[in-house]
Motif scaffolding. Structure first.
Motif, PDB file in Angstrom:
ATOM      1  N   ALA A   1       0.810  -1.220   0.000  1.00 24.08           N
ATOM      2  CA  ALA A   1       0.000   0.000   0.000  1.00 24.08           C
ATOM      3  C   ALA A   1       0.841   1.266   0.000  1.00 24.08           C
ATOM      4  O   ALA A   1       0.357   2.334  -0.373  1.00 24.08           O
ATOM      5  CB  ALA A   1      -0.937   0.016   1.211  1.00 24.08           C
ATOM      6  N   GLY A   2       2.100   1.171   0.441  1.00 31.09           N
ATOM      7  CA  GLY A   2       2.906   2.381   0.575  1.00 31.09           C
ATOM      8  C   GLY A   2       2.257   3.336   1.556  1.00 31.09           C
ATOM      9  O   GLY A   2       1.918   2.958   2.683  1.00 31.09           O
ATOM     10  N   CYS A   3       2.015   4.568   1.124  1.00 30.00           N
ATOM     11  CA  CYS A   3       1.384   5.555   2.006  1.00 30.00           C
ATOM     12  C   CYS A   3      -0.112   5.328   2.147  1.00 30.00           C
ATOM     13  O   CYS A   3      -0.762   5.973   2.978  1.00 30.00           O
ATOM     14  CB  CYS A   3       1.646   6.968   1.479  1.00 30.00           C
ATOM     15  N   GLY A   4      -0.675   4.454   1.309  1.00 25.81           N
ATOM     16  CA  GLY A   4      -2.113   4.208   1.369  1.00 25.81           C
ATOM     17  C   GLY A   4      -2.937   5.331   0.771  1.00 25.81           C
ATOM     18  O   GLY A   4      -4.143   5.397   0.993  1.00 25.81           O
ATOM     19  N   CYS A   5      -2.301   6.208  -0.014  1.00 27.15           N
ATOM     20  CA  CYS A   5      -2.980   7.402  -0.512  1.00 27.15           C
ATOM     21  C   CYS A   5      -3.926   7.112  -1.671  1.00 27.15           C
ATOM     22  O   CYS A   5      -4.802   7.922  -1.971  1.00 27.15           O
ATOM     23  CB  CYS A   5      -1.951   8.440  -0.961  1.00 27.15           C
ATOM     24  N   ALA A   6      -3.723   5.965  -2.357  1.00 25.51           N
ATOM     25  CA  ALA A   6      -4.536   5.603  -3.529  1.00 25.51           C
ATOM     26  C   ALA A   6      -4.545   6.725  -4.558  1.00 25.51           C
ATOM     27  O   ALA A   6      -5.584   7.083  -5.115  1.00 25.51           O
ATOM     28  CB  ALA A   6      -5.959   5.229  -3.108  1.00 25.51           C
ATOM     29  N   TYR A   7      -3.380   7.291  -4.817  1.00 30.34           N
ATOM     30  CA  TYR A   7      -3.274   8.418  -5.738  1.00 30.34           C
ATOM     31  C   TYR A   7      -3.804   8.059  -7.126  1.00 30.34           C
ATOM     32  O   TYR A   7      -3.448   7.030  -7.695  1.00 30.34           O
ATOM     33  CB  TYR A   7      -1.813   8.848  -5.885  1.00 30.34           C
ATOM     34  N   PRO A   8      -4.632   8.921  -7.722  1.00 31.55           N
ATOM     35  CA  PRO A   8      -5.088   8.692  -9.100  1.00 31.55           C
ATOM     36  C   PRO A   8      -4.002   9.040 -10.113  1.00 31.55           C
ATOM     37  O   PRO A   8      -2.946   9.581  -9.765  1.00 31.55           O
ATOM     38  CB  PRO A   8      -6.292   9.637  -9.227  1.00 31.55           C
ATOM     39  N   ASP A   9      -4.300   8.794 -11.374  1.00 35.30           N
ATOM     40  CA  ASP A   9      -3.304   8.957 -12.423  1.00 35.30           C
ATOM     41  C   ASP A   9      -2.831  10.397 -12.593  1.00 35.30           C
ATOM     42  O   ASP A   9      -1.702  10.627 -13.046  1.00 35.30           O
ATOM     43  CB  ASP A   9      -3.862   8.453 -13.764  1.00 35.30           C
ATOM     44  N   PHE A  10      -3.687  11.382 -12.255  1.00 31.12           N
ATOM     45  CA  PHE A  10      -3.280  12.770 -12.487  1.00 31.12           C
ATOM     46  C   PHE A  10      -2.234  13.264 -11.478  1.00 31.12           C
ATOM     47  O   PHE A  10      -1.703  14.360 -11.623  1.00 31.12           O
ATOM     48  CB  PHE A  10      -4.489  13.710 -12.530  1.00 31.12           C
ATOM     49  N   VAL A  11      -1.941  12.469 -10.451  1.00 32.04           N
ATOM     50  CA  VAL A  11      -0.890  12.816  -9.494  1.00 32.04           C
ATOM     51  C   VAL A  11       0.427  12.218  -9.994  1.00 32.04           C
ATOM     52  O   VAL A  11       0.511  11.024 -10.290  1.00 32.04           O
ATOM     53  CB  VAL A  11      -1.219  12.298  -8.087  1.00 32.04           C
ATOM     54  N   GLY A  12       1.467  13.052 -10.091  1.00 33.99           N
ATOM     55  CA  GLY A  12       2.740  12.618 -10.648  1.00 33.99           C
ATOM     56  C   GLY A  12       3.415  11.534  -9.836  1.00 33.99           C
ATOM     57  O   GLY A  12       3.259  11.454  -8.602  1.00 33.99           O
ATOM     58  N   GLN A  13       4.183  10.705 -10.514  1.00 35.69           N
ATOM     59  CA  GLN A  13       4.844   9.586  -9.858  1.00 35.69           C
ATOM     60  C   GLN A  13       5.829  10.048  -8.793  1.00 35.69           C
ATOM     61  O   GLN A  13       6.014   9.375  -7.778  1.00 35.69           O
ATOM     62  CB  GLN A  13       5.541   8.710 -10.899  1.00 35.69           C
ATOM     63  N   GLY A  14       6.473  11.189  -9.001  1.00 35.44           N
ATOM     64  CA  GLY A  14       7.396  11.699  -7.993  1.00 35.44           C
ATOM     65  C   GLY A  14       6.697  11.973  -6.671  1.00 35.44           C
ATOM     66  O   GLY A  14       7.244  11.691  -5.594  1.00 35.44           O
ATOM     67  N   VAL A  15       5.493  12.521  -6.731  1.00 35.83           N
ATOM     68  CA  VAL A  15       4.706  12.764  -5.511  1.00 35.83           C
ATOM     69  C   VAL A  15       4.426  11.451  -4.802  1.00 35.83           C
ATOM     70  O   VAL A  15       4.550  11.343  -3.571  1.00 35.83           O
ATOM     71  CB  VAL A  15       3.381  13.481  -5.856  1.00 35.83           C
ATOM     72  N   VAL A  16       4.037  10.442  -5.568  1.00 36.01           N
ATOM     73  CA  VAL A  16       3.721   9.124  -4.997  1.00 36.01           C
ATOM     74  C   VAL A  16       4.945   8.544  -4.295  1.00 36.01           C
ATOM     75  O   VAL A  16       4.862   8.093  -3.131  1.00 36.01           O
ATOM     76  CB  VAL A  16       3.232   8.166  -6.102  1.00 36.01           C
ATOM     77  N   GLU A  17       6.080   8.566  -4.969  1.00 32.04           N
ATOM     78  CA  GLU A  17       7.287   7.976  -4.389  1.00 32.04           C
ATOM     79  C   GLU A  17       7.740   8.722  -3.138  1.00 32.04           C
ATOM     80  O   GLU A  17       8.167   8.097  -2.154  1.00 32.04           O
ATOM     81  CB  GLU A  17       8.384   7.947  -5.449  1.00 32.04           C
ATOM     82  N   ARG A  18       7.643  10.042  -3.158  1.00 28.71           N
ATOM     83  CA  ARG A  18       8.038  10.805  -1.963  1.00 28.71           C
ATOM     84  C   ARG A  18       7.085  10.532  -0.802  1.00 28.71           C
ATOM     85  O   ARG A  18       7.514  10.451   0.358  1.00 28.71           O
ATOM     86  CB  ARG A  18       8.097  12.296  -2.296  1.00 28.71           C
ATOM     87  N   SER A  19       5.795  10.380  -1.080  1.00 29.35           N
ATOM     88  CA  SER A  19       4.846  10.065  -0.011  1.00 29.35           C
ATOM     89  C   SER A  19       5.170   8.710   0.613  1.00 29.35           C
ATOM     90  O   SER A  19       5.066   8.535   1.837  1.00 29.35           O
ATOM     91  CB  SER A  19       3.415  10.073  -0.554  1.00 29.35           C
ATOM     92  N   ASN A  20       5.568   7.753  -0.193  1.00 32.51           N
ATOM     93  CA  ASN A  20       5.950   6.450   0.347  1.00 32.51           C
ATOM     94  C   ASN A  20       7.172   6.571   1.257  1.00 32.51           C
ATOM     95  O   ASN A  20       7.253   5.904   2.300  1.00 32.51           O
ATOM     96  CB  ASN A  20       6.229   5.474  -0.789  1.00 32.51           C
ATOM     97  N   LEU A  21       8.107   7.437   0.878  1.00 25.71           N
ATOM     98  CA  LEU A  21       9.293   7.648   1.716  1.00 25.71           C
ATOM     99  C   LEU A  21       8.931   8.313   3.038  1.00 25.71           C
ATOM    100  O   LEU A  21       9.475   7.956   4.097  1.00 25.71           O
ATOM    101  CB  LEU A  21      10.320   8.496   0.957  1.00 25.71           C
ATOM    102  N   ILE A  22       8.025   9.281   2.987  1.00 29.00           N
ATOM    103  CA  ILE A  22       7.575   9.926   4.223  1.00 29.00           C
ATOM    104  C   ILE A  22       6.933   8.883   5.135  1.00 29.00           C
ATOM    105  O   ILE A  22       7.196   8.834   6.351  1.00 29.00           O
ATOM    106  CB  ILE A  22       6.580  11.067   3.914  1.00 29.00           C
ATOM    107  N   MET A  23       6.101   8.034   4.550  1.00 27.85           N
ATOM    108  CA  MET A  23       5.433   7.004   5.351  1.00 27.85           C
ATOM    109  C   MET A  23       6.437   6.051   5.987  1.00 27.85           C
ATOM    110  O   MET A  23       6.310   5.686   7.162  1.00 27.85           O
ATOM    111  CB  MET A  23       4.433   6.234   4.482  1.00 27.85           C
TER     112      MET A  23
END
Length: 316
Positions: free
Chosen positions: A106-128
């Motif tokens: 799940a990573g951060c569990g944010c369930a980010y949609p496609d319009f959110v950039g991959q960099g945001v997703v990866e950084r959120s996983n690191l924060i988590m």
């Protein structure tokens, strides 16, 4: 699916199950606080706002609908934020859920949609990952978090107020996101209101504010998403926002408000001390860190939205 974009099965629920047993509220005002993100000065200010209401004779109930953790990646701040918040009515956000009940993949569990950039997703996983390491040193707090519900339904002023983190189908759903309303994708609102029986749905999670009102089955309904209580939501405005629902008008000027069924529904600014919070944020998340890259500019300068951008008429 990439970590941070998936939605664990445990996040899902049925809209029809959400308001079967609403809890009666005796207070005069609800403060619904989503996305505090571990900002203690925002919490200080919210408590002061509640005291100002009480001096005017308004009894205030604080309701936290998730993601009160995020930037609080130190032992002292993690303990302080959770101990203060857990004294109130609380339901989980995906961040809090993943601290207490980590989901594989799940990573951060944010369930980010496609319009959110991959960099945001990866950084959120690191924060988590970093926050989970801190949280692991506090098993008593994690136990308390694990016992929290994923939503709550309150009976206030004769109306059913459904408080979710994401949307009426998922803890991390994006169906009540600003982007969904801006694109005209509010077609599921009627279904959710009719299935749940709610008169008002309060959300957060997606980090940008919304105030929507319209008729569903000839009955006036409202959606309010406070964006973030712990960081800026509007253009060149670092203030957080909370949802206020009251039997009377607020004592402070809202950024947006409507009156329905005798209730005053507002998005209230949280004018916390940026001068106090920013040095602490920088200490915890120095330049180049995941949180600094994703969030520092927003903490300083808000978003691209104006007040007019957050109020939506009905299209259902």
């Amino acid at each position: 699916m990439t970590e941070g974009r998936s939605c664990p099965l445990a996040y899902r629920y049925s809209a029809a199950s959400l308001c079967q047993e609403p809890r009666q509220v005796s207070e005069d005002v609800l403060y619904i606080i989503g996305g505090l993100y571990g900002n203690p000065w925002a919490l200080d200010e919210i408590e002061q706002m509640a005291l100002a209401e009480e001096r005017q004779g308004h009894r205030v109930k604080l309701v936290f609908n998730g993601d009160f953790n995020w930037f609080n990646a130190s032992d002292s701040l993690f303990q302080s934020i959770n101990n203060r918040v857990l004294d109130h009515t609380v339901s989980l956000g995906n961040v809090d859920y993943e601290l207490a009940n980590p989901s594989a993949g799940a990573g951060c569990g944010c369930a980010y949609p496609d319009f959110v950039g991959q960099g945001v997703v990866e950084r959120s996983n690191l924060i988590m990952e970093r926050l989970q390491a801190v949280a692991g040193e506090h098993p008593y707090i994690l136990k308390r978090l694990s016992l929290l519900p994923r939503y709550c339904c309150l009976m206030f002023g004769g109306l059913k107020v459904l408080v979710v983190h994401g949307d009426p189908e998922s803890l991390a759903g994006w169906g009540l996101a600003h982007e969904s309303f801006a694109a005209g994708n509010d077609y599921k609102l009627s279904e959710w209101f009719l299935a749940s029986g709610a008169d008002l749905i309060a959300s957060t999670h997606t980090c940008l504010p919304v105030l929507w009102s319209g008729l569903v089955n000839e009955h006036s309904r409202v959606v309010v998403n406070n964006g973030s209580a712990g960081m800026g939501n509007l253009l060149l405005d670092p203030r957080g926002l909370i949802t206020r629902i009251g039997l009377s008008s607020p004592v402070a000027e809202p950024v947006a408000s409507i009156e329905r069924h005798g209730l005053h529904i507002s998005l209230l600014p949280v004018s916390y001390s940026l001068e106090a919070w920013l040095p602490e944020f920088d200490r915890l998340w120095p330049a180049g860190s995941a949180a600094a890259v994703s969030y520092r500019n927003r903490i300083l300068n808000g978003t691209s939205l104006s007040r007019a951008d957050i109020v939506f008429p009905s299209t259902v």
